[in-house]
Design an enzyme around this catalytic site. Structure first.
Site, PDB file in Angstrom:
ATOM      1  N   HIS A   1       0.946  -1.329  -0.037  1.00  0.00           N
ATOM      2  CA  HIS A   1       0.090   0.075  -0.006  1.00  0.00           C
ATOM      3  C   HIS A   1       0.819   1.296  -0.117  1.00  0.00           C
ATOM      4  O   HIS A   1       0.433   2.360   0.715  1.00  0.00           O
ATOM      5  CB  HIS A   1      -0.885   0.123   1.188  1.00  0.00           C
ATOM      6  CG  HIS A   1      -1.910  -1.271   1.289  1.00  0.00           C
ATOM      7  ND1 HIS A   1      -3.008  -1.024   0.456  1.00  0.00           N
ATOM      8  CD2 HIS A   1      -2.114  -2.378   1.702  1.00  0.00           C
ATOM      9  CE1 HIS A   1      -3.883  -2.138   0.634  1.00  0.00           C
ATOM     10  NE2 HIS A   1      -3.015  -2.838   1.581  1.00  0.00           N
TER      11      HIS A   1
ATOM     12  N   ASN B   1     -10.147  -2.792   2.190  1.00  0.00           N
ATOM     13  CA  ASN B   1     -10.016  -2.791   0.873  1.00  0.00           C
ATOM     14  C   ASN B   1     -11.293  -2.416   0.146  1.00  0.00           C
ATOM     15  O   ASN B   1     -12.525  -2.378   0.622  1.00  0.00           O
ATOM     16  CB  ASN B   1      -9.519  -4.275   0.102  1.00  0.00           C
ATOM     17  CG  ASN B   1      -7.932  -4.450   0.657  1.00  0.00           C
ATOM     18  OD1 ASN B   1      -7.114  -3.420   0.814  1.00  0.00           O
ATOM     19  ND2 ASN B   1      -7.798  -5.567   1.081  1.00  0.00           N
TER      20      ASN B   1
ATOM     21  N   TYR C   1       0.782  -5.019  11.256  1.00  0.00           N
ATOM     22  CA  TYR C   1       0.636  -3.700  11.061  1.00  0.00           C
ATOM     23  C   TYR C   1       1.593  -2.611  11.991  1.00  0.00           C
ATOM     24  O   TYR C   1       2.303  -1.661  11.657  1.00  0.00           O
ATOM     25  CB  TYR C   1      -0.795  -3.168  11.059  1.00  0.00           C
ATOM     26  CG  TYR C   1      -1.381  -3.595   9.473  1.00  0.00           C
ATOM     27  CD1 TYR C   1      -1.775  -2.806   8.760  1.00  0.00           C
ATOM     28  CD2 TYR C   1      -1.600  -4.865   9.163  1.00  0.00           C
ATOM     29  CE1 TYR C   1      -2.591  -2.910   7.520  1.00  0.00           C
ATOM     30  CE2 TYR C   1      -2.192  -4.966   7.776  1.00  0.00           C
ATOM     31  CZ  TYR C   1      -2.568  -3.998   7.049  1.00  0.00           C
ATOM     32  OH  TYR C   1      -3.094  -4.286   5.872  1.00  0.00           O
TER      33      TYR C   1
END
Length: 478
Positions: free
Chosen positions: A53, A126, A336
């Site tokens: 991303h 998404n 993350y």
């Protein structure tokens, strides 16, 4: 009023156009500390780009509740009709680097950070309701296959389709990616999904499974391959510019936020695994319930500070919202935050864009760039009036049993892709086949093509036959 030019230490800066030299034609002097500081800072301006991303854009706005959901979750952000919560979003590609064209065929990231009175809550999804893999162990390999060949340093159709053809769970997402929705015409004109199943808990301790849907109020619009290629050559930042320009002119994009709610026991007994992110929960079984509106009405004032330093994590949950047993989600809960520690530093939560709107009190201290928590005690237990635990925020665990081991998931990865294919109109099916031909047709190894066509055939025989014909495979070889 024009501001006075200063160094980073606040001292007035007399000349920012000429270095100090030994005479007009002499060499530069090492005593010119302003030159040295400027060069040293320039060398350190860049931070590591996101490992996935990397290319993206974002904006600020708010979420407004249109249906009180306190019967299902005690999360304050979803209670009280009319309640507004500030937020920030980021939309992105998955595979491309920071300079990649916006109009490349790829899944788009759709991430939202809510600044709630109970701390930050992130929905990190998404523009598709499913994903390519359902086990975090496969995620690094998947991303490697979508990025650059380690030998040629070029994107490789062989790598992408080799991985997909050996990963049957990917066929649903591949079908979506190769459909019209693989190239959105605007970040404003695409849906968003939380993708995973999460758990809601109300004040009485009742539990529900939930999936998030963000339905664009601008309508779904996509780009043809031809227009996408043209725009890639004319404006590599097309989607970013479209979002910025719309907000700048007062054309604020919005999304209707809805959820699918599944009673706790019903979810455990559902015919398919609701914790498998490669599958969807039928809206015929559990219809969408509108809960609010998301509006974006403010552009970043500094893109680096507002968007590049912005950090999301599915682990950013608030009371009343918990994780589910979804395997990929479980991996993302760690991945993350660890990625942000590498990219932004150990104290990335203290950066202005990541800082919650509520006070932070804990026993974590120091580290690079830390702003310590005053003079408070830094250990627990203590008798020094340090911050105390909040029992009301405890999670509501799930009953688990089983033998430890490595297990494969549900073998039915094909029926959902088949249903999707049959839902498409004849024209949409034709474009799907053509998009697959343009990509799978570039694969140099026939065995990869054969494996992938077999996947499509198991989803729907007509689907497989049409793909085989498009890439000039004899169907008998499939």
């Amino acid at each position: 009023m024009t501001n006075q030019l200063t160094t980073n230490e606040g001292q007035p800066w007399a000349d920012n156009q000429h270095s100090q030299t030994a005479g007009q034609r002499g060499p530069v002097l090492i005593q010119d500390y302003q030159l040295l500081e400027k060069l040293a800072h320039f060398n350190r301006e860049r931070i590591p780009e996101r490992v996935v991303h990397a290319k993206g854009a974002g904006a600020k706005g708010y979420f407004k509740v249109t249906k009180d959901m306190s019967a299902y979750t005690k999360a304050a952000v979803f209670s009280g009709v009319g309640k507004k919560t500030p937020l920030i979003t980021r939309f992105s590609q998955v595979a491309g680097e920071a300079g990649y064209p916006d109009t490349y065929r790829d899944v788009r990231g759709f991430a939202v950070k809510f600044y709630t009175e109970e701390g930050n809550y992130d929905i990190v999804g998404n523009n598709t309701p499913v994903f390519f893999v359902n086990d975090p162990l496969k995620f690094p390999d998947f991303i490697h296959s979508q990025k650059r060949d380690p030998r040629t340093h070029a994107r490789s159709q062989d790598m992408q389709w080799d991985f997909w053809s050996l990963s049957p769970e990917s066929v649903h997402q591949v079908t979506i990616l190769m459909s019209d929705r693989g190239i959105p015409a605007s970040y404003r004109m695409m849906h968003g999904f939380g993708s995973h199943t999460f758990k809601w808990v109300n004040a009485q301790g009742e539990q529900f499974w939930v999936k998030y849907h963000f339905k664009t109020n601008q309508g779904i619009h996509n780009l043809s391959n031809e227009l996408a290629d043209e725009l890639a050559g004319k404006d590599t930042d097309y989607l970013q510019n479209d979002l910025f320009d719309a907000i700048e002119t007062g054309d604020y994009p919005s999304w209707t936020v809805a959820v699918q709610l599944v009673p706790y026991e019903d979810g455990l007994n559902y015919p398919q695994d609701i914790f498998d992110v490669t599958k969807v929960i039928s809206q015929k079984d559990y219809p969408l319930i509108e809960i609010g509106q998301m509006v974006l009405d403010e552009n970043p004032t500094n893109n680096f500070e507002d968007i590049q330093e912005l950090a999301f994590s599915p682990a950013n949950l608030v009371p009343g919202i918990e994780a589910s047993p979804d395997k990929l989600l479980q991996g993302r809960l760690f991945g993350y935050k660890d990625a942000e520690r590498y990219r932004l530093g150990a104290n990335y939560e203290q950066l202005p864009v990541n800082r919650p709107k509520v006070p932070v009190h804990n026993y974590e201290r120091d580290g690079a760039m830390a702003q310590n928590q005053a003079t408070g005690v830094n250990y627990e237990p203590n008798s020094q009036d340090g911050p105390t635990e909040v029992p009301a925020a405890k999670i509501h665990g799930d009953q688990l049993s089983g033998t430890t081991g490595n297990f494969s998931a549900d073998p039915d990865y094909y029926s959902a892709a088949g249903k999707l294919y049959r839902l498409l109109s004849a024209d949409e099916q034709t474009r799907l086949i053509e998009n697959i031909r343009m990509n799978l047709g570039q694969v140099t190894k026939p065995e990869i093509q054969i494996r992938e066509v077999k996947q499509f055939y198991q989803a729907d025989p007509e689907y497989g036959r049409r793909v085989a014909t498009s890439v000039k495979l004899r169907f008998s070889s499939v």
